[in-house]
Design a protein around this motif. Sequence first.
Motif, short mmCIF file in Angstrom:
data_model
loop_
_atom_site.label_atom_id
_atom_site.label_comp_id
_atom_site.label_asym_id
_atom_site.label_seq_id
_atom_site.Cartn_x
_atom_site.Cartn_y
_atom_site.Cartn_z
N THR A 210 0.85 -1.20 0.00
CA THR A 210 0.00 0.00 0.00
C THR A 210 0.88 1.25 0.00
OG1 THR A 210 -1.46 -1.29 1.43
CG2 THR A 210 -1.98 1.03 1.17
N THR A 211 1.98 1.18 0.73
CA THR A 211 2.91 2.32 0.79
C THR A 211 3.57 2.52 -0.56
OG1 THR A 211 3.39 1.80 3.11
CG2 THR A 211 4.96 3.23 1.96
N ILE A 212 3.61 3.77 -1.00
CA ILE A 212 4.32 4.12 -2.24
C ILE A 212 5.42 5.10 -1.86
CG2 ILE A 212 4.10 5.27 -4.49
CD1 ILE A 212 1.24 4.24 -4.66
N ILE A 213 6.64 4.84 -2.34
CA ILE A 213 7.76 5.72 -1.99
C ILE A 213 7.81 6.87 -3.01
CG2 ILE A 213 10.25 5.86 -1.56
CD1 ILE A 213 8.73 3.87 0.33
N GLN A 214 7.61 8.08 -2.49
CA GLN A 214 7.57 9.24 -3.39
C GLN A 214 8.97 9.78 -3.65
OE1 GLN A 214 4.84 10.92 -0.58
NE2 GLN A 214 3.27 11.17 -2.14
N HIS A 247 6.01 -0.32 9.06
CA HIS A 247 4.79 -0.74 9.77
C HIS A 247 4.06 -1.84 9.00
CE1 HIS A 247 4.51 1.84 13.27
NE2 HIS A 247 4.85 2.91 12.55
N GLU A 248 4.02 -1.65 7.67
CA GLU A 248 3.32 -2.62 6.81
C GLU A 248 4.02 -3.99 6.85
OE1 GLU A 248 1.50 -2.47 2.35
OE2 GLU A 248 2.36 -0.61 3.06
N VAL A 249 5.35 -3.96 6.81
CA VAL A 249 6.13 -5.21 6.86
C VAL A 249 5.91 -5.93 8.18
CG1 VAL A 249 8.49 -6.16 6.95
CG2 VAL A 249 7.88 -4.51 5.16
N ILE A 250 5.94 -5.15 9.28
CA ILE A 250 5.76 -5.75 10.61
C ILE A 250 4.36 -6.37 10.72
CG2 ILE A 250 5.53 -5.22 13.08
CD1 ILE A 250 7.75 -3.04 12.62
N LYS A 251 3.36 -5.63 10.25
CA LYS A 251 1.97 -6.10 10.32
C LYS A 251 1.80 -7.40 9.53
CE LYS A 251 -2.73 -4.43 9.59
NZ LYS A 251 -3.52 -3.40 8.92
#
Length: 254
Positions: A210-214, A247-251
């Motif tokens: 979901t995270t996109i690196i800008q 956070h996404e990786v940990i979740k």
Amino acid sequence: MGKIIAIANQKGGVGKTTTSINLAASLGVLEKKVLLIDADPQANATSGLGIDVENVEKGTYQVLEHTASAAEVVIKTSSPNLSVIPSHIDLVAIEIELVDKDQREYMLKKALAPIKDQYDYILIDCAPSLGLLTLNALTAADSVMIPIQCEYFALEGLGKLLNTIKSVQKIHNPDLDIEGLLLTMYDSRLRLSNQVVEEVQKHFNEMVFTTIIQRNVRLSEAPSYGESIINYDAASKGAANYLSLAHEVIKKNK
């Protein structure tokens, strides 16, 4: 039990090293114990964490050769909870040296076995090629994260990488998962960036983070100071992006 994540894409300049350094630092800040392995002869992850590459006496090369144990070559960084196994230009030679060794694809896996449980996450910054070095990383890893640049040729070469992953799963590492596809270098002002995001999400839906690196100036500046974005500018968009990814990786790995 530590999780080993290889960060791989044979295309250069897609944000592998930037992701390796900043995801590792972000996980560290979130109180996870992290080891980053620089498996790229360019040694950018090493210098990007403030380690003088010229002074590296032992690192990934010696670990792969089994002339030093992984525990011996670990260096603590100034970033909280983050250690690194550094690289050096001599790593270039490893491909040739391993060619006629038995079980040459398993050198890294064997070397990491004794220290795997000492960390929550072990990240491997892979070289931009699908040679023996990357093969060792994929054989040692539990999963692979694939950074994809939001640019025109983004999906070019992705098929080749996915085929390599499939053959590694078949021959060397049946448990290898895809951790996810990470969209990097996103510029919301560009129609092309938005098209790439749509295309990747359409083809790979669940697999895309979901995270996109800008795109972020501070993010590009940080390595020249030998710091992660968290140390360099914690208030920047780049830092927020990588913390969100952590956070996404940990979740995902709960």
